[in-house]
Write a protein that holds these residues in place. Structure first.
Motif, PDB file in Angstrom:
ATOM      1  N   SER A 243      57.929  53.942  70.257  1.00 58.60           N
ATOM      2  CA  SER A 243      57.344  53.591  69.110  1.00 58.60           C
ATOM      3  C   SER A 243      58.424  54.159  68.277  1.00 58.60           C
ATOM      4  O   SER A 243      58.612  53.804  66.648  1.00 58.60           O
ATOM      5  CB  SER A 243      56.372  54.256  68.903  1.00 58.60           C
ATOM      6  OG  SER A 243      56.452  55.598  69.662  1.00 58.60           O
ATOM      7  N   ILE A 244      59.029  55.286  68.058  1.00 57.79           N
ATOM      8  CA  ILE A 244      60.226  55.973  67.070  1.00 57.79           C
ATOM      9  C   ILE A 244      61.349  55.093  67.108  1.00 57.79           C
ATOM     10  O   ILE A 244      61.905  54.902  65.952  1.00 57.79           O
ATOM     11  CB  ILE A 244      60.659  57.462  67.561  1.00 57.79           C
ATOM     12  CG1 ILE A 244      59.795  58.456  67.809  1.00 57.79           C
ATOM     13  CG2 ILE A 244      61.590  58.589  66.972  1.00 57.79           C
ATOM     14  CD1 ILE A 244      59.672  59.829  68.000  1.00 57.79           C
ATOM     15  N   ALA A 245      62.090  54.722  68.108  1.00 61.42           N
ATOM     16  CA  ALA A 245      63.215  53.830  67.867  1.00 61.42           C
ATOM     17  C   ALA A 245      62.899  52.991  67.038  1.00 61.42           C
ATOM     18  O   ALA A 245      63.367  51.712  66.188  1.00 61.42           O
ATOM     19  CB  ALA A 245      63.520  53.342  69.805  1.00 61.42           C
ATOM     20  N   ASP A 246      61.299  51.730  67.270  1.00 55.74           N
ATOM     21  CA  ASP A 246      60.806  50.503  66.530  1.00 55.74           C
ATOM     22  C   ASP A 246      61.402  51.103  65.060  1.00 55.74           C
ATOM     23  O   ASP A 246      61.367  50.441  63.926  1.00 55.74           O
ATOM     24  CB  ASP A 246      60.203  50.255  67.547  1.00 55.74           C
ATOM     25  CG  ASP A 246      59.458  48.672  66.949  1.00 55.74           C
ATOM     26  OD1 ASP A 246      60.384  48.492  66.444  1.00 55.74           O
ATOM     27  OD2 ASP A 246      58.245  48.679  65.838  1.00 55.74           O
ATOM     28  N   PHE A 247      60.377  51.986  64.657  1.00 55.95           N
ATOM     29  CA  PHE A 247      60.106  52.880  63.729  1.00 55.95           C
ATOM     30  C   PHE A 247      61.794  53.201  62.402  1.00 55.95           C
ATOM     31  O   PHE A 247      61.853  52.231  61.608  1.00 55.95           O
ATOM     32  CB  PHE A 247      59.357  54.129  63.252  1.00 55.95           C
ATOM     33  CG  PHE A 247      59.482  54.741  61.952  1.00 55.95           C
ATOM     34  CD1 PHE A 247      58.240  54.284  61.553  1.00 55.95           C
ATOM     35  CD2 PHE A 247      59.843  55.117  61.472  1.00 55.95           C
ATOM     36  CE1 PHE A 247      58.025  55.009  59.984  1.00 55.95           C
ATOM     37  CE2 PHE A 247      60.418  56.337  60.388  1.00 55.95           C
ATOM     38  CZ  PHE A 247      58.957  55.594  59.388  1.00 55.95           C
ATOM     39  N   PHE A 248      62.270  53.914  63.413  1.00 54.54           N
ATOM     40  CA  PHE A 248      63.532  54.187  62.797  1.00 54.54           C
ATOM     41  C   PHE A 248      65.000  52.803  62.693  1.00 54.54           C
ATOM     42  O   PHE A 248      65.742  52.555  61.399  1.00 54.54           O
ATOM     43  CB  PHE A 248      64.248  55.268  63.446  1.00 54.54           C
ATOM     44  CG  PHE A 248      63.953  56.446  62.871  1.00 54.54           C
ATOM     45  CD1 PHE A 248      63.950  57.421  61.949  1.00 54.54           C
ATOM     46  CD2 PHE A 248      63.345  57.058  64.038  1.00 54.54           C
ATOM     47  CE1 PHE A 248      64.023  57.567  61.331  1.00 54.54           C
ATOM     48  CE2 PHE A 248      62.892  58.634  63.629  1.00 54.54           C
ATOM     49  CZ  PHE A 248      63.498  59.204  61.874  1.00 54.54           C
TER      50      PHE A 248
ATOM     51  N   LEU B 189      65.923  48.072  57.104  1.00 57.20           N
ATOM     52  CA  LEU B 189      65.388  48.287  55.896  1.00 57.20           C
ATOM     53  C   LEU B 189      66.042  48.318  54.247  1.00 57.20           C
ATOM     54  O   LEU B 189      66.522  47.130  53.521  1.00 57.20           O
ATOM     55  CB  LEU B 189      64.275  47.882  55.164  1.00 57.20           C
ATOM     56  CG  LEU B 189      62.517  47.081  56.092  1.00 57.20           C
ATOM     57  CD1 LEU B 189      61.372  48.176  55.725  1.00 57.20           C
ATOM     58  CD2 LEU B 189      62.761  46.124  55.617  1.00 57.20           C
ATOM     59  N   ASN B 190      66.579  49.673  54.527  1.00 53.73           N
ATOM     60  CA  ASN B 190      67.829  50.375  54.508  1.00 53.73           C
ATOM     61  C   ASN B 190      68.795  49.898  53.467  1.00 53.73           C
ATOM     62  O   ASN B 190      69.482  50.195  52.421  1.00 53.73           O
ATOM     63  CB  ASN B 190      67.684  51.762  54.320  1.00 53.73           C
ATOM     64  CG  ASN B 190      65.967  52.622  54.115  1.00 53.73           C
ATOM     65  OD1 ASN B 190      65.971  51.954  53.114  1.00 53.73           O
ATOM     66  ND2 ASN B 190      66.201  53.629  54.810  1.00 53.73           N
ATOM     67  N   LYS B 191      69.543  49.341  55.131  1.00 52.89           N
ATOM     68  CA  LYS B 191      70.715  48.547  54.769  1.00 52.89           C
ATOM     69  C   LYS B 191      70.735  47.902  53.657  1.00 52.89           C
ATOM     70  O   LYS B 191      71.745  47.413  53.308  1.00 52.89           O
ATOM     71  CB  LYS B 191      70.654  48.035  56.304  1.00 52.89           C
ATOM     72  CG  LYS B 191      72.376  47.275  55.936  1.00 52.89           C
ATOM     73  CD  LYS B 191      73.055  46.614  57.800  1.00 52.89           C
ATOM     74  CE  LYS B 191      72.377  47.807  58.383  1.00 52.89           C
ATOM     75  NZ  LYS B 191      72.267  46.799  60.235  1.00 52.89           N
ATOM     76  N   ARG B 192      69.842  46.954  53.445  1.00 56.55           N
ATOM     77  CA  ARG B 192      69.877  45.513  52.454  1.00 56.55           C
ATOM     78  C   ARG B 192      69.844  46.363  51.307  1.00 56.55           C
ATOM     79  O   ARG B 192      69.719  45.646  50.279  1.00 56.55           O
ATOM     80  CB  ARG B 192      68.564  44.695  52.460  1.00 56.55           C
ATOM     81  CG  ARG B 192      68.517  44.323  53.890  1.00 56.55           C
ATOM     82  CD  ARG B 192      69.039  42.781  53.982  1.00 56.55           C
ATOM     83  NE  ARG B 192      69.431  42.544  55.320  1.00 56.55           N
ATOM     84  CZ  ARG B 192      70.025  42.547  56.803  1.00 56.55           C
ATOM     85  NH1 ARG B 192      71.500  43.426  56.085  1.00 56.55           N
ATOM     86  NH2 ARG B 192      70.383  42.316  57.764  1.00 56.55           N
ATOM     87  N   ASN B 193      69.030  47.477  50.844  1.00 54.99           N
ATOM     88  CA  ASN B 193      68.946  48.347  49.050  1.00 54.99           C
ATOM     89  C   ASN B 193      70.879  49.220  49.037  1.00 54.99           C
ATOM     90  O   ASN B 193      70.459  49.174  47.742  1.00 54.99           O
ATOM     91  CB  ASN B 193      68.104  49.362  49.532  1.00 54.99           C
ATOM     92  CG  ASN B 193      66.634  48.144  49.750  1.00 54.99           C
ATOM     93  OD1 ASN B 193      66.514  46.994  48.922  1.00 54.99           O
ATOM     94  ND2 ASN B 193      65.408  49.059  50.957  1.00 54.99           N
TER      95      ASN B 193
END
Length: 92
Positions: free
Chosen positions: A58-63, A69-73
């Protein structure tokens, strides 16, 4: 036929977590998920740094989703101060 690159899903990460708890090898996990061994190794090595660390799906999936998403921003001009200074100086 070109193979489509796709990210690991939460379900695949849960399988990885479960099989790691059962002390299965990364090769075995890769075969079960029909993935390359390097994909599994990279995924586990991203989240398990010390030998005492435990892989949590769950933690790995969240990060992983957050990183994607942040890579694109992020843009180069704001992440590199010298570049920003050079460009803005050239515009004046």
């Amino acid at each position: 036929m070109e193979k489509l690159r796709r990210r690991l899903t939460l379900n695949e990460r849960i399988v990885i977590e479960t099989l790691l708890k059962e002390n299965k090898s990364k090769s075995y996990i890769a075969k079960q998920l029909n993935r390359n061994r390097s994909t599994i190794t990279r995924e586990v090595n991203n989240w398990v740094i010390k030998p005492t660390d435990i892989y949590k799906a769950s933690i790995a999936d969240f990060f992983a989703k957050d990183d994607y998403l942040n890579k694109r921003n992020k843009d180069k001009i704001n992440t590199h101060k010298k570049l920003k200074h050079f460009v803005y100086k050239g515009l004046l």
